[in-house]
Design a protein around this motif. Structure first.
Motif, PDB file in Angstrom:
ATOM      1  N   ARG A   1       1.050  -1.171  -0.290  1.00 32.04           N
ATOM      2  CA  ARG A   1       0.266   0.022  -0.045  1.00 32.04           C
ATOM      3  C   ARG A   1       0.559   1.042  -0.263  1.00 32.04           C
ATOM      4  N   PRO A   2       0.429   2.648  -0.155  1.00 31.85           N
ATOM      5  CA  PRO A   2       1.544   3.299  -0.165  1.00 31.85           C
ATOM      6  C   PRO A   2       1.130   3.543   1.248  1.00 31.85           C
TER       7      PRO A   2
ATOM      8  N   THR B   1       6.758   8.006  -6.523  1.00 31.15           N
ATOM      9  CA  THR B   1       6.267   6.740  -7.874  1.00 31.15           C
ATOM     10  C   THR B   1       5.021   5.928  -7.343  1.00 31.15           C
ATOM     11  N   LEU B   2       6.170   5.195  -6.597  1.00 29.63           N
ATOM     12  CA  LEU B   2       5.111   3.834  -5.600  1.00 29.63           C
ATOM     13  C   LEU B   2       4.171   4.520  -5.173  1.00 29.63           C
ATOM     14  N   ASN B   3       3.508   5.438  -4.411  1.00 26.05           N
ATOM     15  CA  ASN B   3       2.557   5.988  -3.745  1.00 26.05           C
ATOM     16  C   ASN B   3       1.521   6.589  -4.678  1.00 26.05           C
ATOM     17  N   GLY B   4       1.946   6.913  -6.124  1.00 26.77           N
ATOM     18  CA  GLY B   4       0.810   7.458  -6.287  1.00 26.77           C
ATOM     19  C   GLY B   4       1.337   9.447  -6.804  1.00 26.77           C
ATOM     20  N   CYS B   5       1.932  10.134  -6.512  1.00 25.29           N
ATOM     21  CA  CYS B   5       1.692  11.368  -6.252  1.00 25.29           C
ATOM     22  C   CYS B   5       2.107  11.697  -7.963  1.00 25.29           C
ATOM     23  N   ARG B   6       1.825  13.157  -7.683  1.00 24.66           N
ATOM     24  CA  ARG B   6       1.155  13.795  -9.257  1.00 24.66           C
ATOM     25  C   ARG B   6       3.091  14.217  -9.369  1.00 24.66           C
TER      26      ARG B   6
ATOM     27  N   TYR C   1       5.689  16.028  -2.434  1.00 25.25           N
ATOM     28  CA  TYR C   1       5.250  15.467  -3.990  1.00 25.25           C
ATOM     29  C   TYR C   1       4.076  15.750  -3.390  1.00 25.25           C
TER      30      TYR C   1
ATOM     31  N   CYS D   1      -1.193  12.566  -3.858  1.00 26.11           N
ATOM     32  CA  CYS D   1      -0.793  11.109  -3.469  1.00 26.11           C
ATOM     33  C   CYS D   1      -2.021  10.217  -3.011  1.00 26.11           C
ATOM     34  N   ARG D   2      -2.187   9.268  -3.474  1.00 28.30           N
ATOM     35  CA  ARG D   2      -2.994   8.296  -3.169  1.00 28.30           C
ATOM     36  C   ARG D   2      -3.013   7.675  -1.829  1.00 28.30           C
TER      37      ARG D   2
END
Length: 336
Positions: free
Chosen positions: A218-219, A256-261, A280, A283-284
């Motif tokens: 998970r993030p 990147t792993l946390n789905g940030c912009r 960043y 993030c997710r």
């Protein structure tokens, strides 16, 4: 154990903090404290025995003032650097004072490799050591050991398993980074100091990350601290075989792993003459990714009152890493 794949909203966490330090478990066989809420402990340093793979290991625990064994408290893992130990790390991080001030339990184990001259190092499964060698099957798996330690803490004290965090210095920061990769279901957030990683250096190009070596479930919210004058783990990369890629590359990989912009790039803000925060956004699940860069900082713990060995560089007084990370931690919790 309940699913932990989401993060509580800041409002929910704040509300819980305003009410105290969380509700105690409903009974001795379950709940947030995993049965540990029946046994109070005196404030101060104590030792917890952890059984693991046929051995028993002493783990240093600091119990905060006001702990009564009935209200569940957060937990912060505090991991020492290579050739150091738990007691020295508690001093370097000044975390006992923060524990008393904010009411969290501190858990400080020793690494699985003992040096003949004293001190310990962490055994990072699948990660090369300072000599470039990978741990052998006879060595203790310190990721599994830390997990077993958390089990023992949750059964021995009244703790909130939704609010377990990890920090560490140098080799302990690299271990903290690995725990975020491997124990994302147990850690609500992490704060590596002088050692942020996001997986192994890629074999073909060590200045980049091998993405197959860090795949958290998970993030994971991350706040890191690093000096640009660090002589041990260079901010710009290079150095030992386990290091190589730069701190900004590690930060971007966590984004990147946390789905940030990451397409919008990080947001930088200069906080003091020598301290800049890079963050960043978007993030997710609110899994923030932040870095405090100290332009004149060495291989040290920002804000520490401890004396570090000569040659490691400056200890900045412009930011207190322990206080900053606690403010970051309290904004994040796992959903149980």
């Amino acid at each position: 154990m309940a699913s932990r794949n989401r993060i509580l909203s800041f409002a929910a966490v704040a509300a819980a903090l305003l009410l105290g330090l969380g509700a105690p478990p409903a009974n001795a066989s379950g709940g947030e404290g995993h049965g540990g809420c029946a046994a109070p402990a005196a404030p101060g340093l104590t030792t917890l025995s952890v059984d693991f793979n046929g051995g028993t290991y002493p783990v240093t625990v600091y119990v905060p003032k006001g702990y009564d064994g009935h209200r569940s408290v957060p937990v912060v893992l505090d991991l020492h650097g290579s050739s150091s130990n738990a007691v020295e790390q508690l001093d370097r991080s000044d975390i006992k004072q923060a524990s008393d001030k904010h009411g969290f339990l501190v858990v400080a184990p020793n690494g699985g490799t003992a040096y003949p001259a004293g001190g310990y190092a962490w055994v990072l499964p699948g990660v090369p050591n300072t000599s470039g060698q990978y741990p052998g099957p006879q060595e203790r798996d310190d990721v599994k050991f830390v997990s077993a330690t958390l089990d023992a803490v949750e059964h021995g004290f009244c703790v909130d398993s939704r609010r377990v965090y990890a920090t560490g210095y140098s080799g302990g920061a690299r271990m903290t980074s690995l725990l975020a990769c491997r124990l994302a279901d147990r850690l609500a957030a992490v704060a590596p100091v002088a050692g942020l990683r996001a997986g192994n250096p890629a074999a073909a190009d060590p200045s980049t990350v091998d993405p197959t070596t860090c795949a958290p479930s998970r993030p994971v919210p991350v706040v890191a601290f690093h000096g640009q004058a660090d002589p041990v783990n260079p901010y710009a990369g290079g150095g030992a075989v386990y290091w190589q890629y730069s701190v900004p590359v590690a930060l971007r990989q966590w984004a990147t792993l946390n789905g940030c912009r990451i397409d919008r790039g990080p947001i930088e803000r200069k906080l003091t003459e020598h301290v800049t925060r890079t963050a960043y956004a978007g993030c997710r699940a609110g899994a923030d990714v932040q870095l405090y860069t100290i332009s004149d900082g060495g291989h040290t713990w920002p804000g520490s009152s401890a004396v570090f060995p000569e040659g490691l560089g400056k200890v900045t007084a412009e930011v207190n890493a322990t206080e900053v990370m606690w403010r970051f931690f309290r904004q994040h919790a796992l959903v149980g």
